[in-house]
Design a protein around this motif. Structure first.
Motif, PDB file in Angstrom:
ATOM      1  N   HIS A  40       1.056  -0.883  -0.615  1.00  0.00           N
ATOM      2  CA  HIS A  40       0.265   0.061   0.033  1.00  0.00           C
ATOM      3  C   HIS A  40       1.165   1.068  -0.030  1.00  0.00           C
ATOM      4  O   HIS A  40       1.914   0.943   0.041  1.00  0.00           O
ATOM      5  N   SER A  99       0.617   3.599   2.180  1.00  0.00           N
ATOM      6  CA  SER A  99       0.081   4.121   3.608  1.00  0.00           C
ATOM      7  C   SER A  99       2.190   3.760   4.134  1.00  0.00           C
ATOM      8  O   SER A  99       2.055   5.268   4.947  1.00  0.00           O
ATOM      9  N   ARG A 149       0.764  -6.844  -4.889  1.00  0.00           N
ATOM     10  CA  ARG A 149      -0.196  -7.969  -3.966  1.00  0.00           C
ATOM     11  C   ARG A 149      -0.539  -9.098  -5.046  1.00  0.00           C
ATOM     12  O   ARG A 149      -0.953  -8.828  -5.918  1.00  0.00           O
ATOM     13  N   GLN A 157      -2.335   3.339  -6.328  1.00  0.00           N
ATOM     14  CA  GLN A 157      -3.309   3.982  -4.697  1.00  0.00           C
ATOM     15  C   GLN A 157      -2.789   5.227  -4.397  1.00  0.00           C
ATOM     16  O   GLN A 157      -1.788   5.705  -5.139  1.00  0.00           O
ATOM     17  N   GLU A 171      -2.724   8.308  -1.253  1.00  0.00           N
ATOM     18  CA  GLU A 171      -2.778   8.193   0.199  1.00  0.00           C
ATOM     19  C   GLU A 171      -2.730   9.675   0.414  1.00  0.00           C
ATOM     20  O   GLU A 171      -2.080  10.794  -0.257  1.00  0.00           O
ATOM     21  N   PHE A 226      -8.490  -0.812  10.156  1.00  0.00           N
ATOM     22  CA  PHE A 226      -7.415  -0.484   9.971  1.00  0.00           C
ATOM     23  C   PHE A 226      -6.383  -0.800  11.357  1.00  0.00           C
ATOM     24  O   PHE A 226      -6.226   0.203  11.901  1.00  0.00           O
ATOM     25  N   PHE A 286      -3.610   0.829  11.997  1.00  0.00           N
ATOM     26  CA  PHE A 286      -2.696   2.468  11.785  1.00  0.00           C
ATOM     27  C   PHE A 286      -3.947   3.512  12.397  1.00  0.00           C
ATOM     28  O   PHE A 286      -3.595   4.236  11.756  1.00  0.00           O
ATOM     29  N   THR A 287      -5.387   3.223  12.179  1.00  0.00           N
ATOM     30  CA  THR A 287      -6.236   4.210  12.163  1.00  0.00           C
ATOM     31  C   THR A 287      -7.491   3.617  13.176  1.00  0.00           C
ATOM     32  O   THR A 287      -7.581   2.220  13.347  1.00  0.00           O
ATOM     33  N   GLY A 294     -10.834   3.795   2.034  1.00  0.00           N
ATOM     34  CA  GLY A 294     -10.661   3.547   3.568  1.00  0.00           C
ATOM     35  C   GLY A 294     -10.052   4.848   4.199  1.00  0.00           C
ATOM     36  O   GLY A 294      -8.710   5.340   3.592  1.00  0.00           O
ATOM     37  N   CYS A 295      -9.832   4.909   5.693  1.00  0.00           N
ATOM     38  CA  CYS A 295      -9.528   6.155   5.957  1.00  0.00           C
ATOM     39  C   CYS A 295      -9.837   6.010   7.720  1.00  0.00           C
ATOM     40  O   CYS A 295     -10.634   5.047   7.976  1.00  0.00           O
ATOM     41  N   GLY A 296      -9.337   6.584   7.714  1.00  0.00           N
ATOM     42  CA  GLY A 296      -9.797   6.879   9.679  1.00  0.00           C
ATOM     43  C   GLY A 296      -8.255   8.694   9.823  1.00  0.00           C
ATOM     44  O   GLY A 296      -7.716   9.039   9.726  1.00  0.00           O
ATOM     45  N   ALA A 311      -6.085   9.839   7.873  1.00  0.00           N
ATOM     46  CA  ALA A 311      -5.202   9.872   6.870  1.00  0.00           C
ATOM     47  C   ALA A 311      -6.473   8.563   6.042  1.00  0.00           C
ATOM     48  O   ALA A 311      -7.482   8.384   6.188  1.00  0.00           O
ATOM     49  N   TRP A 312      -6.039   8.565   4.094  1.00  0.00           N
ATOM     50  CA  TRP A 312      -6.972   8.244   3.541  1.00  0.00           C
ATOM     51  C   TRP A 312      -6.088   6.940   2.629  1.00  0.00           C
ATOM     52  O   TRP A 312      -4.971   7.818   1.952  1.00  0.00           O
ATOM     53  N   GLY A 313      -6.369   6.060   2.083  1.00  0.00           N
ATOM     54  CA  GLY A 313      -6.061   5.775   0.842  1.00  0.00           C
ATOM     55  C   GLY A 313      -6.962   5.103  -0.013  1.00  0.00           C
ATOM     56  O   GLY A 313      -8.183   4.679  -0.087  1.00  0.00           O
TER      57      GLY A 313
HETATM   58  N1  DAH Z   1      -3.408   1.461   3.312  1.00  0.00           N
HETATM   59  C1  DAH Z   1      -4.717   1.069   2.864  1.00  0.00           C
HETATM   60  C2  DAH Z   1      -5.268  -0.370   1.990  1.00  0.00           C
HETATM   61  O1  DAH Z   1      -4.010  -0.449   1.486  1.00  0.00           O
HETATM   62  C3  DAH Z   1      -5.636   1.572   2.578  1.00  0.00           C
HETATM   63  C4  DAH Z   1      -5.614   2.802   3.631  1.00  0.00           C
HETATM   64  C5  DAH Z   1      -7.212   3.035   4.906  1.00  0.00           C
HETATM   65  C6  DAH Z   1      -4.831   3.924   4.217  1.00  0.00           C
HETATM   66  C7  DAH Z   1      -7.029   3.805   5.430  1.00  0.00           C
HETATM   67  C8  DAH Z   1      -5.439   4.449   5.127  1.00  0.00           C
HETATM   68  C9  DAH Z   1      -6.542   4.630   5.420  1.00  0.00           C
HETATM   69  O2  DAH Z   1      -4.219   5.730   5.063  1.00  0.00           O
HETATM   70  O3  DAH Z   1      -6.176   5.404   6.872  1.00  0.00           O
HETATM   71  O4  DAH Z   1      -5.673  -1.312   1.950  1.00  0.00           O
END
Ligand code: DAH
Length: 360
Positions: free
Chosen positions: A176, A178, A202, A215, A217, A256, A258-259, A289-291, A312-314
Motif C-alpha cells: 500500500h 501508507s 499484492r 493507490q 494516500e 485498519f 494504523f487508524t 479507507g480512512c481514519g 489519513a486515507w487510501g
Molecule cells: N492502506 C490501506 C490499504 O491498502 C488503505 C488505507 C486505509 C489507507 C485507511 C489509509 C487509511 O491511510 O487511513 O488497504
C-alpha cells in the motif's frame, strides 16, 4: 588489333555497360586502380629501352586518357539518371495536410491522467505530493504502521517478499502507499498535508485485481485536526473529481491497524445499462479507507499524539479511473495495447487543471 587496342576496346565496352555509379567505380578500379590493367602496363615502361618507352609510353598514356574521359562522361550520365529517378520517386505534394506530430499522436494512459487530475485537486486544497520507493522494508510497510509482528492483518496483504538478507530481514514490494506516511512524518515537521500517489503490489489476479495496481494516500497532521475536516476534504475531492455538483457519501466503521477509528467510504450511485451515475440512485460503491492516525503510528514517527492529531486515507486509483471513464476491465489497463490506449487515452497537451477542466 594490338593487345593494347583490345584492352581499351574491352574497357570502353565495360564502361558503356555499367548501369550505376557503383558499377562504373568498379570498372575504374579494374583499369586505373593500383592493380588495374592499364596501371600494370604503365608499370612495364621502366624496364623498356628509351626508344621503346617513347612510343609505347605515348600509346599507353593515350589509352589511359581515353578511358579516363569515357569514365567521366559515363559517370555524369549515370549520376544525372540516378538523381532524376530519385526526384521522380520522392515527390512531395506540399498541398497535402500535415501529419500529426508525435506529441499529437501519443496518448496519456488513463492512470497517469487520473493521477494528474487528483494531484491538481489536492494541490488546490494545499496538499504537496510525497513519494517513496516501491521496494520497502517490513518496518515501514507494516511495523511502524502498527501491524505487530505476527498480527493476522499482515497476512491479508498477500505480500511479495524478497529473499531474506543475512540478518534475516526481508525487503518487500509495498502493499500500500501508507509507508509513505511514515517516511513523510519521519522527515517533515507538522503541520503536514501530503498526498502520495504511486504503485502498489499484492499477490492477486482476477478481473478486478492485478498484482500491480495504484493507490493515492492522503495524510494531514496538525493540532486539532478531526474527522469533520476529513469528511469535507473527501466530499470536495469527489465532487471535483467526478465533476458533479453533489455526491452523497456513506461512512462505515471498519478496521485498519494504523487508524482509530477506521472508516470505509462509499459513494451513492445508480447503475444503468452498464453506466454509472454519481450523486443519485440507490446503490453504494466503496472507494476508499480512512481514519484518524493511530497514536502508536504517530509515536513510531516521533510525533507526540498529545499535541498533534491527524487523519489519513487510501484510495484505489485504478478503481476511480475505471468508474470515471467507464473502463470495464482492470486488466486491460496493464496490457499496453495501443488500440485500447487510442480509445481510452488522453491528449498529452491537454493538462488537467481545475480552472481549465480536468477531463477535456
Ligand atoms: N492502506 C490501506 C490499504 O491498502 C488503505 C488505507 C486505509 C489507507 C485507511 C489509509 C487509511 O491511510 O487511513 O488497504
Amino acid at each position: 588489333m594490338s593487345d593494347l587496342d583490345q584492352l581499351q576496346t574491352q574497357i570502353l565496352a565495360e564502361i558503356a555497360a555499367a548501369s550505376d555509379e557503383a558499377a562504373i567505380e568498379a570498372v575504374r578500379v579494374a583499369a586505373l586502380g593500383k592493380k588495374g590493367s592499364i596501371s600494370a602496363l604503365l608499370a612495364t615502361l621502366g624496364k623498356m629501352s628509351p626508344d621503346e618507352r617513347k612510343t609505347e609510353g605515348a600509346k599507353i598514356n593515350l589509352a589511359k586518357d581515353t578511358v579516363t574521359e569515357a569514365l567521366t562522361v559515363r559517370r555524369d550520365v549515370l549520376k544525372t539518371a540516378a538523381l532524376d529517378a530519385r526526384l521522380a520517386s520522392e515527390i512531395v505534394d506540399v498541398t497535402l495536410p500535415v501529419r500529426d506530430t508525435p506529441a499529437d499522436q501519443g496518448r496519456i494512459h488513463p492512470i497517469s491522467q487520473v493521477m494528474d487530475e487528483l494531484t491538481a485537486i489536492f494541490a488546490d486544497m494545499g496538499f504537496a505530493v510525497a513519494e517513496g520507493p516501491d521496494i520497502e522494508t517490513d518496518d515501514y510497510n507494516f511495523t511502524k504502521l502498527n501491524f505487530p509482528v505476527g498480527h493476522p492483518a499482515r497476512e491479508m496483504h498477500d505480500t511479495f517478499f524478497f529473499n531474506p538478507k543475512e540478518d534475516s530481514s526481508r525487503l518487500l514490494l509495498r502493499t500500500h502507499t501508507s509507508p509513505v506516511q511514515v517516511r513523510t512524518m519521519l522527515s517533515q515537521k507538522p503541520p503536514i498535508r501530503v498526498i502520495c500517489p504511486g504503485r502498489t503490489y499484492r499477490i492477486d489476479s482476477d478481473a478486478t485485481h492485478t498484482p500491480q495496481f495504484h493507490q493515492v494516500e492522503g495524510l494531514v497532521i496538525d493540532k486539532g485536526s478531526h474527522l469533520g475536516h476529513l469528511k469535507w476534504i473527501l466530499a470536495e475531492f469527489c465532487k471535483a473529481f467526478f465533476e458533479v455538483d453533489n455526491v452523497n457519501m456513506r461512512f462505515r466503521p471498519s478496521f485498519f491497524p494504523f487508524t482509530e477509528p477506521s472508516l470505509e467510504v462509499d459513494i451513492q450511485c445508480r447503475r444503468d445499462k452498464g453506466e454509472i451515475r454519481f450523486g443519485e440512485g440507490e446503490d453504494w460503491l466503496e472507494i476508499l479507507g480512512c481514519g484518524m492516525v493511530h497514536p502508536n503510528v504517530l509515536r513510531a514517527c516521533d510525533i507526540d499524539p498529545e499535541i498533534y492529531q491527524g487523519f489519513a486515507w487510501g484510495m484505489g486509483i485504478d478503481r476511480i479511473a475505471m468508474l470515471k471513464y467507464g473502463i470495464p476491465d482492470l486488466r486491460q489497463m496493464f496490457e499496453g495495447d495501443v488500440r485500447w490506449l487510442n480509445h481510452y487515452g488522453f491528449k498529452p497537451l491537454d493538462v488537467p487543471t481545475l480552472a481549465g477542466g480536468l477531463s477535456p
